[in-house]
Design a protein around this motif. Structure first.
Motif, PDB file in Angstrom:
ATOM      1  N   PHE A   1       0.731  -1.324  -0.132  1.00 12.11           N
ATOM      2  CA  PHE A   1       0.137  -0.017   0.101  1.00 12.11           C
ATOM      3  C   PHE A   1       0.969   1.368   0.015  1.00 12.11           C
ATOM      4  O   PHE A   1       0.526   2.401   0.561  1.00 12.11           O
ATOM      5  N   SER A   2       2.139   1.276  -0.710  1.00  8.88           N
ATOM      6  CA  SER A   2       2.822   2.454  -0.761  1.00  8.88           C
ATOM      7  C   SER A   2       2.125   3.381  -1.626  1.00  8.88           C
ATOM      8  O   SER A   2       1.083   2.803  -2.474  1.00  8.88           O
ATOM      9  N   LEU A   3       2.614   4.453  -1.791  1.00  8.38           N
ATOM     10  CA  LEU A   3       1.954   5.649  -2.643  1.00  8.38           C
ATOM     11  C   LEU A   3       1.904   5.273  -4.012  1.00  8.38           C
ATOM     12  O   LEU A   3       0.861   5.304  -4.766  1.00  8.38           O
ATOM     13  N   PHE A   4       3.046   4.438  -4.552  1.00 10.49           N
ATOM     14  CA  PHE A   4       3.208   4.179  -5.745  1.00 10.49           C
ATOM     15  C   PHE A   4       2.384   3.167  -6.131  1.00 10.49           C
ATOM     16  O   PHE A   4       1.417   3.194  -7.292  1.00 10.49           O
ATOM     17  N   SER A   5       1.943   2.176  -5.445  1.00 11.03           N
ATOM     18  CA  SER A   5       0.957   0.986  -5.891  1.00 11.03           C
ATOM     19  C   SER A   5      -0.243   1.446  -5.810  1.00 11.03           C
ATOM     20  O   SER A   5      -1.147   0.744  -6.329  1.00 11.03           O
ATOM     21  N   THR A   6      -0.710   2.399  -4.680  1.00  8.82           N
ATOM     22  CA  THR A   6      -2.149   2.724  -4.890  1.00  8.82           C
ATOM     23  C   THR A   6      -2.308   3.457  -6.027  1.00  8.82           C
ATOM     24  O   THR A   6      -3.353   3.388  -6.632  1.00  8.82           O
TER      25      THR A   6
ATOM     26  N   ASN B   1      14.182   8.605  -5.412  1.00 10.69           N
ATOM     27  CA  ASN B   1      13.042   7.890  -5.730  1.00 10.69           C
ATOM     28  C   ASN B   1      11.656   8.244  -5.812  1.00 10.69           C
ATOM     29  O   ASN B   1      10.858   8.636  -6.592  1.00 10.69           O
ATOM     30  N   ASP B   2      11.364   8.412  -4.512  1.00  8.34           N
ATOM     31  CA  ASP B   2      10.099   8.808  -4.257  1.00  8.34           C
ATOM     32  C   ASP B   2       9.711  10.134  -4.595  1.00  8.34           C
ATOM     33  O   ASP B   2       8.653  10.637  -4.996  1.00  8.34           O
TER      34      ASP B   2
END
Lengths: 212, 212, 212
Positions: free
Chosen positions: B4-9, B174-175
């Motif tokens: 549920f990281s930002l990217f996955s969401t 990266n983030d």
């Protein structure tokens, strides 16, 4: 390269039927000789080609076995010569086509399992292998693929593929799996066509094309 | 498989939006249940599939992670059930779609860089990953892809991808790259649609078809 | 990355001609700037991309050599600027296009032989490499590919590819093979167009769509 096991014979019948269906589609669109051959070829090999590209099996299947290119060449010429008589073969062709559908589905599911993919993905791969020859044929002929519009064609694939995965999981012998899976696909298709069963469709007005 | 990281969401929202756009396109062309699902599936996964095939990442992404096939199945059914109410969600869908565009573009650029491709090729791969789901959807629905005809859809991808490559070169975290790139893609798209900006087109009379 | 051998110069001329043919097709369909570039790009690189995907040569050729993306960008802009004058170049373009056809066919046959594929499959790969850029262009523009409908375009490829395989088998020097094969493809095409020779087509009424 050629063997005469049950499976190979079925694969051959399926390839023949798919090639003829491609040649007929091409002729009805006034394509020239080259076009007829190419459409016959992609209809017969397209499903397996997409399967091999998706799982990374290179070179793809028809490149390693010259049998397909010779077979499809011969079939294309026969289809052209007998193009006005082919209607009499309609029932045989329909049966071959259905056999091909069953066999191609099996090769897809098998490839998925051998590559360690999960059951549901293997089923999807089976359905893709069974149907994408026809999808590419219709795209090249500039039509919305017929399997998206009518007949429970792909559904037969999916149910057959599901049976394959279950039987495989139960450690049933390979030959038995082939026969049972093929019979399931073929039976569903025969029943569906006989009783003109169709999947539901759900019409809406065209959306505006904002999303892409 | 799910995190549920930002990217996955964001990836999830993008997949949902693209699947819905595919399902809507299919329903407006009277396709059957199977056709609706397939069009939803290829719209949502097509860009990533082409990306993986081009760089030789096999099996392609949706084959190794069953999450996509389940998610898209559920979304297809919901899209069918609520097909007459989906207009009320237009704004959310547009936002999700734009988020998806940004996220998919990032996965393409990232894959290019990780595979040692040059910056300009990585940008191209980002644009392909962001847009080709929609391109395949339109080909299957027998239309000239909408992104070739209007809206600066791909241009947003390309500028975002360019920003990614520059930030990556500056060793930015990266983030931060993800957030900045996504915001750029999303902002451009919002501005473009708000002010109805379009790329120029240059009409000529159809050429004779000598060249192929 | 760039060298100026005969073969590279031919490859360059072919890429230019194919890119222009793509840009013209896109402009005649009122596509926007992005669409024009993409159609030019896939027309010029599509044959080689399909070749590389089929034999598993990843990443595909244009991803490892930025030369193509820059060249095609420049050509696209020139094609747009001079779009109303391009008719005067018709003869040159036709010649470049034919050269491209010959060169691309050679790269396909060569790739087949290098990968240990049989002669007939290498010939097929040559024909695919020569023609599929145009096939993808026509699919994206929502047309039945022109090479399936008229002109002995692919036939020139196939005969040239056959010559390549025979000369290769006779241990003829590579440079000689390139020149002879190219000349064969180019001569056939010139003769065919000059005398308006066409492959036969065999029309039948549309079949019912039972088979897929």
């Amino acid at each position: 390269m050629i063997d005469f096991s049950l499976f190979s014979t079925f694969d051959l019948l399926g390839t023949v039927a798919f090639a003829i269906s491609g040649a007929l589609a091409a002729m009805s669109r006034k394509l020239d000789l080259f076009g007829i051959f190419i459409i016959a070829f992609v209809t017969a090999t397209g499903g397996g080609t997409v399967r091999d590209i998706l799982i990374g099996n290179n070179p793809v299947m028809w490149m390693e076995n010259t049998f397909y290119i010779y077979l499809i060449s011969i079939i294309t010429f026969l289809a052209i010569i007998f193009r006005h008589k082919i209607n009499h073969l309609k029932t045989s062709l329909f049966l071959f086509d259905t056999i091909g559908l069953g066999v191609f589905t099996i090769t897809g599911v098998e490839a998925g399992i051998e590559n360690g993919l999960s059951p549901i993905i293997s089923i999807a791969l089976g359905a893709i292998t069974g149907t994408f020859g026809g999808v590419i044929r219709d795209i090249l002929c500039n039509e919305i693929p017929v399997i998206f519009r009518k007949e429970i064609y792909a559904t037969a694939c999916i149910i057959g593929a599901l049976a394959y995965v279950i039987l495989y999981d139960l450690n049933v012998d390979n030959d038995v799996i082939y026969v049972v899976t093929s019979l399931i696909v073929i039976s569903i298709r025969l029943v569906v066509v006989k009783f003109k069963i169709a999947l539901p469709s759900f019409y809406i007005d065209p959306p505006d094309e904002k999303a892409s």
